[in-house]
Design a protein around this motif. Structure first.
Motif, mmCIF file in Angstrom:
data_model
loop_
_atom_site.group_PDB
_atom_site.id
_atom_site.type_symbol
_atom_site.label_atom_id
_atom_site.label_comp_id
_atom_site.label_asym_id
_atom_site.label_seq_id
_atom_site.Cartn_x
_atom_site.Cartn_y
_atom_site.Cartn_z
ATOM 1 N N HIS A 4 42.875 34.959 40.856
ATOM 2 C CA HIS A 4 41.867 35.926 41.304
ATOM 3 C C HIS A 4 40.504 35.261 41.159
ATOM 4 O O HIS A 4 40.331 34.352 40.334
ATOM 5 C CB HIS A 4 41.966 37.235 40.513
ATOM 6 C CG HIS A 4 42.225 37.024 39.064
ATOM 7 N ND1 HIS A 4 41.236 36.830 38.165
ATOM 8 C CD2 HIS A 4 43.379 36.899 38.372
ATOM 9 C CE1 HIS A 4 41.742 36.619 36.981
ATOM 10 N NE2 HIS A 4 43.058 36.648 37.069
ATOM 11 N N ALA A 11 34.531 39.138 33.488
ATOM 12 C CA ALA A 11 34.899 39.655 34.808
ATOM 13 C C ALA A 11 35.016 41.179 34.767
ATOM 14 O O ALA A 11 35.144 41.771 33.698
ATOM 15 C CB ALA A 11 36.223 39.047 35.254
ATOM 16 N N ASN A 12 34.949 41.759 35.923
ATOM 17 C CA ASN A 12 35.094 43.204 36.177
ATOM 18 C C ASN A 12 33.799 43.974 35.868
ATOM 19 O O ASN A 12 33.344 44.764 36.668
ATOM 20 C CB ASN A 12 36.243 43.843 35.389
ATOM 21 C CG ASN A 12 37.582 43.171 35.637
ATOM 22 O OD1 ASN A 12 37.828 42.672 36.729
ATOM 23 N ND2 ASN A 12 38.443 43.151 34.639
ATOM 24 N N PHE A 24 36.582 45.457 39.505
ATOM 25 C CA PHE A 24 37.848 44.762 39.215
ATOM 26 C C PHE A 24 38.107 43.629 40.211
ATOM 27 O O PHE A 24 38.093 43.841 41.431
ATOM 28 C CB PHE A 24 39.013 45.761 39.247
ATOM 29 C CG PHE A 24 40.329 45.104 38.911
ATOM 30 C CD1 PHE A 24 40.630 44.775 37.593
ATOM 31 C CD2 PHE A 24 41.233 44.789 39.903
ATOM 32 C CE1 PHE A 24 41.832 44.141 37.282
ATOM 33 C CE2 PHE A 24 42.438 44.166 39.600
ATOM 34 C CZ PHE A 24 42.737 43.834 38.282
ATOM 35 N N ASP A 25 38.344 42.428 39.673
ATOM 36 C CA ASP A 25 38.645 41.214 40.456
ATOM 37 C C ASP A 25 37.496 40.797 41.386
ATOM 38 O O ASP A 25 37.697 39.960 42.267
ATOM 39 C CB ASP A 25 39.932 41.373 41.283
ATOM 40 C CG ASP A 25 41.187 41.040 40.474
ATOM 41 O OD1 ASP A 25 41.065 40.751 39.261
ATOM 42 O OD2 ASP A 25 42.292 41.070 41.055
ATOM 43 N N ARG A 33 45.164 49.865 30.673
ATOM 44 C CA ARG A 33 45.408 48.764 29.731
ATOM 45 C C ARG A 33 45.143 49.164 28.279
ATOM 46 O O ARG A 33 45.368 48.353 27.374
ATOM 47 C CB ARG A 33 44.492 47.582 30.092
ATOM 48 C CG ARG A 33 44.879 46.908 31.378
ATOM 49 C CD ARG A 33 43.813 45.958 31.854
ATOM 50 N NE ARG A 33 44.328 44.981 32.794
ATOM 51 C CZ ARG A 33 43.578 44.074 33.420
ATOM 52 N NH1 ARG A 33 42.281 44.022 33.197
ATOM 53 N NH2 ARG A 33 44.122 43.227 34.260
ATOM 54 N N GLU A 73 43.861 30.137 39.473
ATOM 55 C CA GLU A 73 43.632 31.242 38.519
ATOM 56 C C GLU A 73 44.306 32.541 38.984
ATOM 57 O O GLU A 73 44.671 33.368 38.161
ATOM 58 C CB GLU A 73 42.111 31.451 38.348
ATOM 59 C CG GLU A 73 41.679 32.684 37.574
ATOM 60 C CD GLU A 73 41.718 32.535 36.056
ATOM 61 O OE1 GLU A 73 42.393 31.622 35.545
ATOM 62 O OE2 GLU A 73 41.084 33.363 35.379
ATOM 63 N N ARG A 92 47.590 42.336 33.260
ATOM 64 C CA ARG A 92 47.728 42.654 34.697
ATOM 65 C C ARG A 92 49.039 43.388 34.961
ATOM 66 O O ARG A 92 49.138 44.218 35.877
ATOM 67 C CB ARG A 92 47.632 41.382 35.563
ATOM 68 C CG ARG A 92 46.213 40.841 35.627
ATOM 69 C CD ARG A 92 46.103 39.610 36.481
ATOM 70 N NE ARG A 92 45.890 39.891 37.901
ATOM 71 C CZ ARG A 92 44.726 40.147 38.464
ATOM 72 N NH1 ARG A 92 43.635 40.201 37.742
ATOM 73 N NH2 ARG A 92 44.634 40.359 39.772
ATOM 74 N N GLY A 149 36.783 41.274 31.207
ATOM 75 C CA GLY A 149 37.954 40.700 31.877
ATOM 76 C C GLY A 149 39.195 41.511 31.564
ATOM 77 O O GLY A 149 39.182 42.746 31.589
ATOM 78 N N ALA A 150 40.266 40.793 31.218
ATOM 79 C CA ALA A 150 41.526 41.481 30.911
ATOM 80 C C ALA A 150 41.603 41.879 29.445
ATOM 81 O O ALA A 150 42.652 42.313 28.975
ATOM 82 C CB ALA A 150 42.688 40.565 31.278
ATOM 83 N N THR A 158 46.111 37.510 30.037
ATOM 84 C CA THR A 158 45.745 38.185 31.285
ATOM 85 C C THR A 158 46.999 38.621 32.027
ATOM 86 O O THR A 158 47.040 39.699 32.632
ATOM 87 C CB THR A 158 44.910 37.223 32.150
ATOM 88 O OG1 THR A 158 43.723 36.900 31.428
ATOM 89 C CG2 THR A 158 44.515 37.839 33.474
ATOM 90 N N ASP A 188 37.222 36.332 40.372
ATOM 91 C CA ASP A 188 36.009 36.808 39.683
ATOM 92 C C ASP A 188 35.503 35.867 38.592
ATOM 93 O O ASP A 188 34.324 35.506 38.565
ATOM 94 C CB ASP A 188 36.170 38.241 39.154
ATOM 95 C CG ASP A 188 37.509 38.499 38.479
ATOM 96 O OD1 ASP A 188 38.334 37.566 38.380
ATOM 97 O OD2 ASP A 188 37.743 39.637 38.042
ATOM 98 N N ASN A 189 36.380 35.438 37.662
ATOM 99 C CA ASN A 189 35.916 34.532 36.602
ATOM 100 C C ASN A 189 35.538 33.152 37.144
ATOM 101 O O ASN A 189 34.530 32.570 36.734
ATOM 102 C CB ASN A 189 36.983 34.329 35.525
ATOM 103 C CG ASN A 189 37.166 35.523 34.620
ATOM 104 O OD1 ASN A 189 38.145 36.258 34.757
ATOM 105 N ND2 ASN A 189 36.244 35.726 33.700
HETATM 106 N N1 LIG Z 1 39.938 40.659 37.022
HETATM 107 C C1 LIG Z 1 40.808 40.041 36.054
HETATM 108 C C2 LIG Z 1 39.977 39.285 35.047
HETATM 109 C C3 LIG Z 1 40.798 38.618 33.979
HETATM 110 O O1 LIG Z 1 41.131 37.323 34.309
HETATM 111 C C4 LIG Z 1 41.623 41.099 35.360
HETATM 112 O O2 LIG Z 1 41.030 42.068 34.871
HETATM 113 O O3 LIG Z 1 42.855 40.978 35.311
#
Ligand SMILES: N[C@@H](CCO)C(=O)O
Ligand SMILES: Nc1ncnc2c1ncn2[C@@H]1O[C@H](COP(=O)(O)OP(=O)(O)OP(=O)(O)O)[C@@H](O)[C@H]1O
Length: 307
Positions: A142, A19-20, A25-26, A238, A140, A192, A263-264, A188, A144-145
């Protein structure tokens, strides 16, 4: 009264996802050719969960198992719970590494329940892809995944109020995603929690431009991927939780290799092409203990068949 189900079983194969992809993002997701296989059966009573592979020693084998929770949520939508369930999971997607393991478990659960409720209704059962996507997104948090995992290929997901929506796009055939997977998980939820509530307008504007460029880059012109994968909304915030991965992204990008946090995190995803650096060259950048996985794009998403 609850719905009556016939004793039956279904096998579901679900892909990993990233994802992302930098600036999306998301929103942006890419389905990857690395799969979990699950079999869910309706039985006369009780719950039996068997897990092999990734997470086998960590995930619960009772009602709190993520896939069971997802299937239960779908059965509730479909009119009631079956008398008993038996679940068998063969997991290959590493957990907590940014490769969409939780989305895969959730999508597998909702698709399995949907097919068990009406195997003849369509390839993913009684619920439409829109309904499956919205339910999976609720679980989940969000879209995206879950969008990439459910639909396959590249996906652009967004929210219309509480409902998730997504469209697919076809990445160029010579795109080669290579994942650098670290040994340690990062949840995640924790990642987040590191994001600020507000971001500078200039950063939001920069990401909007890059995310739009990224869809063009992935579908039409891989040569602009380096510029298209630049992010100002999440990766830097992050970095302290994944310093080795942050450094790896920096090193790869300094060598003109488009790389992002998947992703995260903390997996790093390099988006290379047929004429880009070889896997051997990429492996030279891998920190000690990091697994380097050359992957393919998955174009099918969640695939179910009766068992
Ligand atoms: N878009 C999400 C993907 C991870 O689940 C994030 O970056 O937190
Ligand atoms: N196949 C599975 N079966 C049961 N639980 C799972 C499964 N996959 C993931 N989980 C649960 O989800 C957690 C990982 O979810 P998390 O959202 O933190 O990471 P991820 O989905 O692997 O990465 P990302 O969301 O960044 O792509 C695991 O620790 C486990 O609790």
């Amino acid at each position: 009264m609850g719905r009556a189900y016939r004793p039956s079983g279904v096998r579901v194969r679900v892909p990993a996802s990233s994802a992302n992809l930098g600036p999306g993002f998301d929103a942006l997701g890419l389905a990857l050719g690395l799969y979990d296989d699950v079999e869910l059966s309706i039985v006369s009573d009780g719950l039996l969960v068997e897990v092999t592979g990734e997470g086998a020693r960590d995930v619960p084998t009772d009602e709190s198992h993520l896939l069971v929770r997802a299937a239960r949520a779908a059965f509730d939508r479909l009119g009631g719970q079956p008398a008993g369930l038996r679940l068998s999971c063969t997991n290959r997607i590493p957990h907590g590494r940014g490769l969409g393991s939780s989305a895969a478990a959730i999508v597998a659960g909702v698709v399995a329940a949907s097919v068990l409720a009406d195997p003849d209704a369509g390839p993913r059962g009684a619920l439409s892809d829109d309904e499956l996507l919205s339910l999976a997104t609720e679980l989940e948090g969000h879209p995206d995944n879950v969008a990439a995992c459910l639909l396959g290929a590249g996906t652009i997901a967004w929210m219309e109020g509480p409902k998730a929506q997504a469209v697919r796009f076809h990445p160029a055939a010579d795109l080669v995603p290579v994942a650098f997977v670290p040994t340690q998980p990062l949840s995640t939820e924790v990642a987040r929690g590191l994001l600020p509530a507000r971001v500078p307008h200039a950063d939001a504007a920069a990401n909007a431009g890059r995310a739009a460029l990224l869809v063009h880059a992935l579908t039409t012109d891989l040569s602009v991927l380096l510029a298209a994968t630049e992010d100002r909304l999440h990766q830097a915030y992050r970095a302290a939780a994944m310093p080795v991965s942050a450094m790896l992204v920096e090193k790869l990008r300094a060598a003109d290799i488009p790389a992002v946090i998947s992703g995260a995190g903390a997996t790093v995803l390099a988006l290379t092409s047929g004429d880009g650096p070889s896997v051997e060259v990429l492996a030279g950048y891998a920190p000690a203990g990091t697994a380097v996985l050359p992957l393919t794009v998955d174009y099918c998403g969640a695939v179910a068949r009766p068992s």
